[in-house]
Design a protein around this motif. Structure first.
Motif, PDB file in Angstrom:
ATOM      1  N   GLU A  13       0.964  -1.221   0.016  1.00 23.58           N
ATOM      2  CA  GLU A  13       0.013  -0.042   0.022  1.00 23.58           C
ATOM      3  C   GLU A  13       0.737   1.271   0.106  1.00 23.58           C
ATOM      4  OE1 GLU A  13      -4.042  -1.295   2.677  1.00 23.58           O
ATOM      5  OE2 GLU A  13      -2.192  -1.173   3.440  1.00 23.58           O
ATOM      6  N   LEU A  14       1.942   1.233   0.874  1.00 20.11           N
ATOM      7  CA  LEU A  14       2.828   2.563   0.866  1.00 20.11           C
ATOM      8  C   LEU A  14       3.517   2.389  -0.580  1.00 20.11           C
ATOM      9  CD1 LEU A  14       4.770   4.520   2.446  1.00 20.11           C
ATOM     10  CD2 LEU A  14       6.290   2.502   2.926  1.00 20.11           C
ATOM     11  N   PHE A  19       3.834   5.908  -5.539  1.00 19.32           N
ATOM     12  CA  PHE A  19       3.660   5.839  -7.065  1.00 19.32           C
ATOM     13  C   PHE A  19       2.549   7.254  -7.380  1.00 19.32           C
ATOM     14  CE2 PHE A  19       2.054   4.124 -10.955  1.00 19.32           C
ATOM     15  CZ  PHE A  19       3.386   4.923 -11.941  1.00 19.32           C
ATOM     16  N   GLN A  20       1.402   6.998  -6.748  1.00 15.28           N
ATOM     17  CA  GLN A  20       0.322   7.548  -7.309  1.00 15.28           C
ATOM     18  C   GLN A  20       0.702   9.137  -6.852  1.00 15.28           C
ATOM     19  OE1 GLN A  20      -2.319   7.154  -8.774  1.00 15.28           O
ATOM     20  NE2 GLN A  20      -1.588   5.108  -8.894  1.00 15.28           N
ATOM     21  N   GLU A  21       1.618   9.389  -6.002  1.00 12.86           N
ATOM     22  CA  GLU A  21       1.979  10.941  -5.371  1.00 12.86           C
ATOM     23  C   GLU A  21       3.010  11.171  -6.830  1.00 12.86           C
ATOM     24  OE1 GLU A  21       3.830  10.930  -1.608  1.00 12.86           O
ATOM     25  OE2 GLU A  21       1.949  10.508  -0.681  1.00 12.86           O
ATOM     26  N   LEU A  22       3.928  10.382  -7.000  1.00 16.53           N
ATOM     27  CA  LEU A  22       4.852  10.769  -8.181  1.00 16.53           C
ATOM     28  C   LEU A  22       3.784  10.973  -9.550  1.00 16.53           C
ATOM     29  CD1 LEU A  22       7.372  10.913  -9.630  1.00 16.53           C
ATOM     30  CD2 LEU A  22       7.253   8.220 -10.291  1.00 16.53           C
ATOM     31  N   LEU A  27       1.902  15.001 -13.417  1.00 20.54           N
ATOM     32  CA  LEU A  27       0.827  15.519 -14.120  1.00 20.54           C
ATOM     33  C   LEU A  27       0.570  16.806 -14.196  1.00 20.54           C
ATOM     34  CD1 LEU A  27      -1.721  12.540 -13.764  1.00 20.54           C
ATOM     35  CD2 LEU A  27      -0.817  13.165 -15.879  1.00 20.54           C
ATOM     36  N   SER A  28       1.102  17.320 -12.848  1.00 16.54           N
ATOM     37  CA  SER A  28       0.861  18.891 -12.698  1.00 16.54           C
ATOM     38  C   SER A  28       1.951  19.780 -13.118  1.00 16.54           C
ATOM     39  CB  SER A  28       0.996  19.088 -11.216  1.00 16.54           C
ATOM     40  OG  SER A  28       2.194  18.822 -10.514  1.00 16.54           O
ATOM     41  N   VAL A  67      13.937   9.145  -5.734  1.00 12.99           N
ATOM     42  CA  VAL A  67      14.786   9.840  -6.729  1.00 12.99           C
ATOM     43  C   VAL A  67      13.969  10.232  -7.928  1.00 12.99           C
ATOM     44  CG1 VAL A  67      16.640   9.519  -8.560  1.00 12.99           C
ATOM     45  CG2 VAL A  67      16.830   8.090  -6.024  1.00 12.99           C
ATOM     46  N   ALA A  68      12.804   9.403  -8.321  1.00 11.77           N
ATOM     47  CA  ALA A  68      12.190   9.807  -9.301  1.00 11.77           C
ATOM     48  C   ALA A  68      11.357  11.230  -9.098  1.00 11.77           C
ATOM     49  CB  ALA A  68      11.246   8.844  -9.808  1.00 11.77           C
ATOM     50  N   LYS A  69      11.011  11.321  -7.713  1.00 14.13           N
ATOM     51  CA  LYS A  69      10.087  12.387  -7.251  1.00 14.13           C
ATOM     52  C   LYS A  69      11.063  13.863  -7.489  1.00 14.13           C
ATOM     53  CE  LYS A  69       7.065  11.968  -4.148  1.00 14.13           C
ATOM     54  NZ  LYS A  69       6.326  11.669  -2.762  1.00 14.13           N
TER      55      LYS A  69
END
Length: 754
Positions: A13-14, A19-22, A27-28, A67-69
Motif C-alpha cells: 500500500e505504501l 507511486f500515485q504521488e509521483l 501530471l501537474s 529519486v524519481a520524485k
C-alpha cells in the motif's frame, strides 16, 4: 506525505501510494503526459526489486521512487528522466541487462540507465586508479547526456536524506564525497537549492554539535528576523502594488553550512554574521520582451525607498553567471541600520535558479530540446583533460574540481583572436590553452605589451603574447599558480614522467649502494631510510635519490647497519608538553616532546577510541591540521597500516574522504585531560597601556595555561597578538577564548592554524 500515517499500512500500500504521488506530481507539470511509460517503468522496477529491503528497513523500490520524485519536482525533468530514475538500479542489482532495458523502453532510456550503472558504485572505489577511471566515466557520460548526472545528483540527495541508517565511518565517507564533488557539481549545473541542502546535510553528519548549535541560534532569532522582514518589505509591497506588478516576496535565510563556513573563514562568532536575512522579489513579467526592463524598474522603485549600497549592485540579468543564474542583486540600508540584500527575479529566472539548466527546457519553443551554451563549453573543457589521465585519483579530482566554480574572462591573442579563460587564470594557463608545447617551453608573457611573469593573473580585455624558449623545462612550482584544469593536468603529466625517470635512476643508485655495503634490499631497510629522510613512500625516496636531492652517505650507512631503533617509546611517559608551571623539564626536552607529538607513533589506547578494524593499530596526529581532543576527527588508514588522525574539516581529510572513503575510520577522543597539545590563539583589540599584561594574567594565572610563545604587533592603535599555548582539549580553548573576550578593549579572539 505524513510519515506517521505510514505505520499502519502495508508495504504494498505504501509503494502504491508513493507511486500515485509521483504520477500526480508529474501530471501537474508542463511536460507531455506520458503516464503509460512511467507506469510501465514503475511496474518493471517494482517487480525487479521485489522483497529487497534498504538498510533503513523500507522496501528497496522506495529509493527509486524517491529519486524519481526529486527528478520530477526539484529538478523539473520529464518522463524519460523519471523512467530512468525508476530503473537506475535495476541493471546493477538484478539479472536484467542494458539490452533488456533497450528492448522494453527504447535506446534513450537504456543509454541513461547504462550511464547511471557505470557510476552506480559511487564515483570512488578502493584503488586510486579505479577512482580516477570511475570519475572519467562519470564525466564522459555527462557529456553524452547531461540527464545522467542530474539523476545521479538526485540519487545522492536521497541517499544524504537517509544517511542516518548507516554506520558512522560510512556517513563520513559519503558526506565527504558529497561536499567535495556533488555539491560543486550541483552548483555548476545551477541547482542552487539542492547544492545548499547537500552542503547542510554533509555538515550535519560531519559536525553534529556545531550544526545543532547554529540551528538552535537560528530558531531563537527567527521571531526577530521575521519582524525585520515584515517592516522592511511593507513599503516595498505598497510600491509594487501601486505599479500593478504581479509578484511575491520571500525571506531567504543563510544556510547553516554557509553560516559555519563564514564563521570559520572570517573568524567571527554567530552574533557577528550580519547577512543572515536576504529578501527575494519574484515577479511575473507582462511579456518576455519586458522581463529585463521590469527588473530594473523594480530596482529603481525600491532604491527610492531605501538607500542602495553604491558598490553592491550585481547585474546577472544582462550578464548571466556561467551556470545560467540570472537575477538583479541590490543591497539596501534598512531602517534598523543594517544592509539587506534584495534579489530581483522573474518567475522564469527563479525556476532557473532553483532547477538549473533543466529549467531552460521548459521555456524553449515547442517545449523540448536542451539549452546548450555555457554548459556545453564547460563539458568540452572537462573532456579535454580526459585524454591525459592522472594515475593519482586525488590529483585527478583536484584538477577537475578547478573547473566546477570557474567564472569566465575574455582575453585576446596578439592577432586579436578572442579566447575564453576561467576567472583568475594566469599567463601560464593561457600558454597551455594555446598548445602543450607552448606551455612547457614558456618563460614569460607580454600583457598589453608589458612584460609579466607566468604567474600574472589575467583580466578581461587583456591582450596576451607568450614568450618561449626551447631550453625551458616544466617547473614543479608551476602547479602553485596554474589554475585551469588543462594546464595543471599537462604540467602534472610532464612532471610525473620526469619523476618516473628519476625513480628508475634512483633505484639503480640505491641498489648499487646496498650491494656495496652488503645490505639486503628488504622492506625494513627501506623503512629505515624513509624515516631518516622523513619521506612517506619508497617511490618518493627513489625519485629524490635519482634527482640527487638525496645523496647516500655515512648517515644512511649508519642507520641501515644499526638495529631497529625504538627511541620514540621513551616519550610515551611524557605529556605533549606539560602545562605544569613547576615542571623541571629542560627547554631541549620540551622541544623534543613537541616534535615527537606531531611526527611519532603513539599508542591509540591512550588517546583515542577507534573502530574495531583499527583498535590495535598505531597512529599519528596529522601535522596539516593538528587536531586536539574535542575537535571532530576521523582516522585514515594508509597502505602501511598506519592511522593518521585529521580534523574532519581539514582540506586534506576532505580529499581523503572523497577519494579513499573505504579507508576512513570513525574516531573519538578518550583522553580525560591526561596530555597537553599546542594550539594557536589570535586576538585583536584597541591598544592601551597594560593590555598585554592583562591578557597574560588571564591565560597564566587565572587559567593556569602554559604559554610557549607570544608574537605581538601594535600598529596605529590596533593590538594584534598570536599566542602559542599548551591545552588539554577544545573545552580549554573555549574557556580561554571566553575569558579573553571579557578583557576590556579586546574585540576578537579565535583559534587558528599555525
Amino acid at each position: 506525505m505524513d510519515n506517521n500515517a505510514l505505520y499502519n499500512i502495508s508495504d504494498d500500500e505504501l509503494i502504491e501510494q508513493t507511486f500515485q504521488e509521483l504520477l500526480n506530481d508529474y501530471l501537474s507539470t508542463k511536460h507531455r503526459k506520458r503516464v503509460e511509460i512511467i507506469t510501465k517503468a514503475f511496474n518493471f522496477a517494482n517487480q525487479a526489486h521485489k522483497g529487497i529491503k534498504r538498510q533503513s528497513g523500507e522496501p528497496y523500490i522506495m529509493h527509486p521512487l524517491a529519486v524519481a520524485k526529486i527528478v520530477c519536482n526539484e529538478i523539473g525533468l520529464g518522463s524519460t528522466s523519471i523512467c530512468s530514475a525508476l530503473l537506475h538500479d535495476v541493471v546493477e542489482d538484478t539479472d536484467y541487462t542494458v539490452e533488456d532495458i533497450e528492448n522494453i523502453f527504447g535506446p534513450k532510456i537504456a543509454q541513461i540507465v547504462d550511464g547511471l550503472t557505470k557510476i552506480s558504485g559511487g564515483i570512488f572505489g578502493d584503488k586510486a586508479s579505479a577512482q580516477a577511471e570511475n570519475f572519467k566515466k562519470l564525466l564522459l557520460t555527462m557529456s553524452s547526456d547531461i540527464r545522467v548526472i542530474l539523476i545521479k545528483i538526485a540519487d545522492r540527495l536521497h541517499n544524504m536524506r537517509t544517511l542516518g541508517s548507516l554506520a558512522t565511518n560510512k556517513q563520513l565517507k559519503i558526506a565527504g564525497e558529497t561536499l567535495y564533488i556533488y555539491a560543486p557539481l550541483a552548483n555548476r549545473l545551477g541547482l542552487h537549492k539542492i547544492k545548499t541542502e547537500l552542503e547542510n546535510l554533509s555538515f550535519k553528519y560531519e559536525h553534529p554539535e556545531e550544526y545543532e548549535e547554529i540551528e538552535n541560534k537560528l530558531h531563537a532569532s527567527a521571531a526577530e528576523r521575521d519582524e525585520v522582514f515584515q517592516q522592511f518589505t511593507a513599503p516595498i509591497r505598497s510600491q509594487l502594488d501601486a505599479m500593478g506588478i504581479k509578484y511575491y516576496i520571500l525571506a531567504r535565510i543563510k544556510s547553516i553550512y554557509s553560516i559555519w563556513n563564514k564563521m570559520q573563514t572570517k573568524h567571527v562568532p554567530f552574533d557577528e554574521i550580519f547577512d543572515l536575512l536576504a529578501v527575494r522579489i519574484i515577479f511575473e513579467p507582462k511579456n518576455s520582451a519586458e522581463e529585463l526592463n521590469e527588473c530594473f524598474n523594480i530596482y529603481v522603485a525600491i532604491s527610492k525607498i531605501y538607500k542602495p549600497h553604491p558598490d553592491r549592485l550585481r547585474d546577472w540579468v544582462s550578464h548571466p553567471k556561467a551556470n545560467g543564474y540570472e537575477a538583479l542583486h541590490v543591497t539596501l540600508m534598512g531602517n534598523n541600520g543594517q544592509w539587506i540584500e534584495v534579489q530581483i527575479r522573474s518567475d522564469r529566472m527563479n525556476d532557473v535558479a532553483e532547477q538549473g539548466f533543466a529549467a531552460h527546457w521548459k521555456y524553449k519553443e515547442g517545449g523540448g530540446g536542451e539549452d546548450e551554451g555555457e554548459l556545453d563549453k564547460w563539458l568540452r573543457t572537462i573532456k579535454e583533460i580526459l585524454d591525459d589521465p592522472q594515475p593519482d585519483a586525488i590529483d585527478f579530482l583536484d584538477t577537475i574540481k578547478l573547473n566546477l566554480f570557474a567564472s569566465e574572462i575574455f582575453v585576446f591573442t596578439p592577432k586579436g583572436e578572442i579566447k575564453t579563460m576561467p576567472q583568475n587564470a594566469t599567463a601560464l594557463d593561457f600558454a597551455f590553452s594555446l598548445h602543450t608545447d607552448i606551455g612547457r617551453h614558456c618563460i614569460g608573457a607580454k600583457v598589453n605589451h608589458k612584460l609579466v611573469p607566468l604567474s600574472h593573473k589575467l583580466e578581461s580585455g587583456d591582450q596576451v603574447e607568450i614568450l618561449t624558449s626551447k631550453s625551458q623545462r616544466v617547473q614543479p612550482q608551476w602547479l602553485t599558480f596554474a589554475t585551469t584544469a588543462k594546464a595543471r593536468s599537462k604540467i602534472s603529466a610532464i612532471l610525473k614522467k620526469e619523476q618516473r625517470n628519476y625513480q628508475k635512476k634512483g633505484e639503480t643508485v640505491l641498489n648499487e649502494f646496498l650491494l656495496e655495503e652488503g645490505i639486503r634490499p628488504e622492506i625494513v631497510n627501506y623503512d629505515k631510510l624513509l624515516n631518516l629522510h622523513n619521506i612517506h613512500t619508497k617511490e618518493e625516496l627513489l625519485a629524490a635519490i635519482g634527482s640527487r636531492m638525496i645523496i647516500l652517505g655515512d648517515n644512511d650507512r649508519n642507520v641501515l647497519k644499526e638495529k631497529q631503533s625504538s627511541n620514540w617509546k621513551k616519550y610515551l611517559t611524557f605529556s605533549f608538553g606539560s602545562n605544569n608551571k613547576d615542571s623541571k623539564q629542560s627547554k631541549k626536552q620540551e622541544n623534543e616532546i613537541e616534535e615527537k607529538t606531531s611526527k611519532e607513533v603513539i599508542n591509540p589506547k591512550k588517546i583515542l577510541k577507534l573502530t574495531e578494524d583499527a583498535i590495535q593499530k598505531n597512529y599519528v596526529i596529522a601535522t596539516c591540521c593538528n587536531p586536539i581532543p574535542g575537535d571532530d576527527v576521523l582516522g585514515y588508514l594508509d597502505e602501511r597500516n598506519k592511522v593518521t588522525i585529521h580534523k574532519r574539516q581539514c582540506p586534506v581529510a576532505v580529499k581523503l574522504k572523497s577519494s579513499y572513503g573505504n579507508r576512513i575510520i570513525a574516531t573519538e577522543w578518550d583522553l580525560h585531560k591526561s596530555l597537553s597539545f599546542l594550539v594557536y590563539i589570535v586576538l585583536k583589540g584597541i591598544d592601551r597601556v597594560g593590555l598585554l599584561n592583562e591578557v597574560t594574567q588571564v591565560i597564566s594565572r587565572q587559567l593556569g595555561v602554559n604559554i610557549k610563545n607570544v608574537n605581538i604587533v601594535c600598529e596605529e592603535g590596533i593590538f594584534e597578538g598570536k599566542f602559542q599555548l599548551f591545552v588539554h582539549d577544545v573545552d580549554d580553548v573555549k574557556q580561554i577564548i571566553d575569558n579573553l573576550k571579557k578583557v576590556s578593549d579586546i574585540k576578537m579572539v579565535t583559534r587558528v592554524q599555525e
